[in-house]
Each structure stands twice: as structure tokens, then as C-alpha cells.
Design an enzyme around this catalytic site. Structure first.
Site, PDB file in Angstrom:
ATOM      1  N   THR A 135       0.806  -1.217   0.000  1.00  0.00           N
ATOM      2  CA  THR A 135       0.000   0.000   0.000  1.00  0.00           C
ATOM      3  C   THR A 135       0.838   1.267   0.000  1.00  0.00           C
ATOM      4  OG1 THR A 135      -1.820  -1.110   1.149  1.00  0.00           O
ATOM      5  CG2 THR A 135      -1.751   1.288   1.303  1.00  0.00           C
ATOM      6  N   GLN A 141      -4.467 -21.082  19.044  1.00  0.00           N
ATOM      7  CA  GLN A 141      -5.318 -20.106  18.381  1.00  0.00           C
ATOM      8  C   GLN A 141      -5.383 -18.796  19.161  1.00  0.00           C
ATOM      9  OE1 GLN A 141      -9.206 -21.765  17.538  1.00  0.00           O
ATOM     10  NE2 GLN A 141      -8.347 -23.617  16.601  1.00  0.00           N
ATOM     11  N   CYS A 142      -4.967 -18.822  20.402  1.00  0.00           N
ATOM     12  CA  CYS A 142      -4.976 -17.621  21.235  1.00  0.00           C
ATOM     13  C   CYS A 142      -3.761 -16.761  20.920  1.00  0.00           C
ATOM     14  CB  CYS A 142      -4.949 -17.987  22.719  1.00  0.00           C
ATOM     15  SG  CYS A 142      -6.336 -19.015  23.252  1.00  0.00           S
ATOM     16  N   THR A 190       2.692 -10.316  14.660  1.00  0.00           N
ATOM     17  CA  THR A 190       1.542 -10.816  13.920  1.00  0.00           C
ATOM     18  C   THR A 190       0.599  -9.653  13.650  1.00  0.00           C
ATOM     19  OG1 THR A 190      -0.154 -12.562  13.871  1.00  0.00           O
ATOM     20  CG2 THR A 190       0.146 -11.405  15.965  1.00  0.00           C
TER      21      THR A 190
END
Length: 343
Positions: A13, A275-276, A161
């Protein structure tokens, strides 16, 4: 002497131009924009050379082949510059930031990935601050690792992340403190920066990543054992499982556990992440976690999925045995994980 920074512009971007179809990359446009902005000629900034990749990529099109191109570019220019900036789209920036530390062995100069949520050409853009500050950090601070700078925060690349699709604070490091915070001052937390190894200064070794088949599986309630079994078939060599909580899975699904055990027995390396966002995997806490361990899976501890995937590719590239890969996956190599028994 003024420091020199090499800027690798891969796309994203930050350098896009407004078109009738929306924002799109255009060759030469970012260079034109920078040339019109006097702040980039300010003597407080280091000298920098911008190398534009062809073609420019939306980062959703990035592959491990592009990671290699970036790593080779840095290695080729390593001796001639004091630091490196990689301009990158945000969607897969954390994947690239996780892969480069494993590929650039012996790195003793800062490599900082950054980009923006709004293009540099717009009046209200985060691109100016991100790029200017990344240049200043790369020139002024001898941080010998791959970092990600975004939204006033400097993160270890293999701990980062993406957590927001629309916010300027788009990235986080859930299980490791930021390496630096930027406000009126630039404050580097040297206690959490990897130490400078003066014995390997300017001795960078490039390690291309293996192209072996690895994948990621996110568990969900009612996941079908047959689907997992099919996924585990050759040529798959490694699997990251995004499990529940501290590493739990459906231990009552014997077909699923048998499929994992069979794959592990024939050499598939299965790594359990969570997943946490926060916390670490402990496969001994619950029966649902120990079932995955009995099936041959190993703990990824507090690694992000992005890093676990890159590390698995890296270890396969070293021609290690599956057991050696399992052991090394659980060993901290570049600051990517923390084992509870070593804190």
C-alpha cells in the site's frame, strides 16, 4: 560520516497510486512521491538508496520464493550499507518478518520491515511516519536482528503478527515485549534486543528455505478426521496445528488422533501452536493436549503460526531427520520462542 540505508521496495500500500479501480502499485510512483517531499532530504535522515522490485507485489501474492529474493537482495548489498528497510504490504508482512531471521544467519545490522495502511500519496497517511522513523532507527541503533516497525512500535520480526486490518497499530507482539517505543523520543529496550556478536560482524550467511510441502490446520468443533487424514498424505512433510487454548484438541475423536499418529510415525512433523494470541502451548496441562502429544505432535510453545511455518521450512532446508527437526523446533534459535522451563 552519514549512515547509508538500503531500501528494498517490494510493493504494498505504501507506494500505491489511486486509480479508477482503487489503489494499485505503479512502477516509479513511490520514488516520485518521495522526491516531492522535502522531509526526506532533511539532514537528520541518513542517506538512502531505494531499489524497486519488478513486479511490485500486493503482499497477498507473496510466496517463499519472494522471501528468498528479499534475503538475497539484502545479502548482496550487506557490506555496502549500515542498515536495511524492506517496504512491504501489511497482509503478509509478519510472514516475511518471521522468515528472514532464519534465512539471514549471522545478521549484525538492522533489517526493518515497514509499510502503511494508507498510501504515501494521501494527505492523511501513516506512511511518512513509518518510513522516516524506520530510516532513523536503522541508521542510529545497532539492532542486529530483523524487526517490524509500525504504528510507533518496533517489534521483533519473528514475534510479530497482524492484529488489525484498519488501524495504524496494525501489528502486535503478544508474547514478547516491543523492542522499542516511539513518541517524542525513540526508546529502545536493549534488554530485549539480541546481543551484537562482534565476532561475526559482516559475516552474513544466506540460507534459502526448503520448498518441502508444509501446511497449517486450524482446529474447529466437529472437524472431520477424513479431511485431516487426506491433508496428511504425501507429499506433506510438516503441519502446524492451531489448537485450542494451551494446545488442546478433540481427544475423543480417535479417528483424528489415529490419523495424526500414523502421519507422525512415517515422518510428518506436527507442531502445535495456539489459536490464542497470548500464552504458550503446554501439551501436558489437559488430557485433550496430551492426546496430541501421544499422537506424536510437539509443542510450538509461544511461537506465532507465521514463525512456526517459517522455522519448519528452515529446518527442512538443513536436511535434518524428522526427530532432529522435532527437537530443534522446540529450541530457541533467533529469539522466536520462550520455553516455560527456561524462563
Amino acid at each position: 560520516m552519514k549512515k547509508r540505508i538500503y531500501v528494498a521496495y517490494t510493493g504494498g500500500t505504501i507506494g500505491m497510486k489511486r486509480t479508477e479501480s482503487g489503489y494499485a502499485p505503479e512502477p516509479g510512483y513511490l520514488t516520485e512521491q518521495i522526491a516531492t517531499m522535502p522531509e526526506f532530504d532533511n539532514p537528520a535522515l541518513p542517506a538512502f538508496d531505494l531499489h524497486e522490485y519488478a513486479p511490485l507485489l500486493d503482499s497477498s501474492n507473496m510466496t517463499h520464493h519472494n522471501w528468498r529474493e528479499i534475503a538475497e537482495d539484502i545479502a548482496a548489498h550487506y557490506d555496502g550499507y549500515d542498515g536495511f528497510i524492506v517496504l512491504h504490504g501489511t497482509d503478509t508482512m509478519a510472514y516475511t518478518a518471521s522468515a528472514l531471521p532464519f534465512m539471514l544467519s549471522g545478521l549484525q545490522k538492522p533489517v526493518i520491515l515497514t509499510g502503511s495502511q494508507i498510501p504515501l500519496c494521501e494527505v492523511r497517511s501513516d506512511a511518512r511516519e513509518n518510513l522516516i522513523t524506520a530510516l532513523m532507527i536503522a541508521a542510529r541503533y545497532a539492532i542486529p536482528e530483523v524487526c517490524l516497525y509500525f504504528g510507533s512500535t518496533l517489534l521483533r520480526g519473528c514475534r510479530a503478527t497482524k492484529v488489525s486490518a484498519g488501524g495504524f497499530d496494525a501489528f502486535a507482539s503478544p508474547n514478547y515485549p516491543p523492542l522499542g517505543m516511539v513518541g517524542v523520543d525513540i526508546d529502545i529496550d536493549w534488554d530485549h534486543v539480541l546481543p551484537l556478536d562482534r565476532g561475526v560482524r559482516n559475516r552474513l550467511t544466506l540460507q534459502p528455505l526448503d520448498t518441502s510441502a508444509v501446511s497449517v490446520l486450524r482446529l474447529f468443533p466437529g472437524i472431520a478426521a477424513d479431511m485431516v487424514r487426506n491433508m496428511l498424505q504425501p507429499p506433506l512433510k510438516g503441519l502446524i496445528i492451531e489448537a485450542y487454548g494451551v494446545g488442546n484438541g478433540p481427544e475423543k475423536s480417535r479417528d483424528l488422533m489415529d490419523a495424526l499418529a500414523e502421519a507422525s510415525a512415517r515422518g510428518v512433523v506436527i507442531v502445535v501452536c495456539s489459536q490464542c494470541l497470548h500464552g504458550t502451548v503446554d501439551l501436558a496441562d489437559y488430557a485433550a493436549g496430551s492426546a496430541l502429544a501421544h499422537a506424536g505432535a510437539i509443542s510450538g510453545y509461544d511461537m506465532t503460526t507465521e514463525t512456526a511455518l517459517a522455522k519448519l521450512r528452515y529446518l527442512f532446508s538443513l536436511n535434518l531427520t524428522p526427530d532432529e527437526i522435532r527437537a530443534t523446533m522446540q529450541t530457541n534459535l533467533v529469539g522466536e520462542l520462550t520455553r516455560p522451563d527456561e524462563e
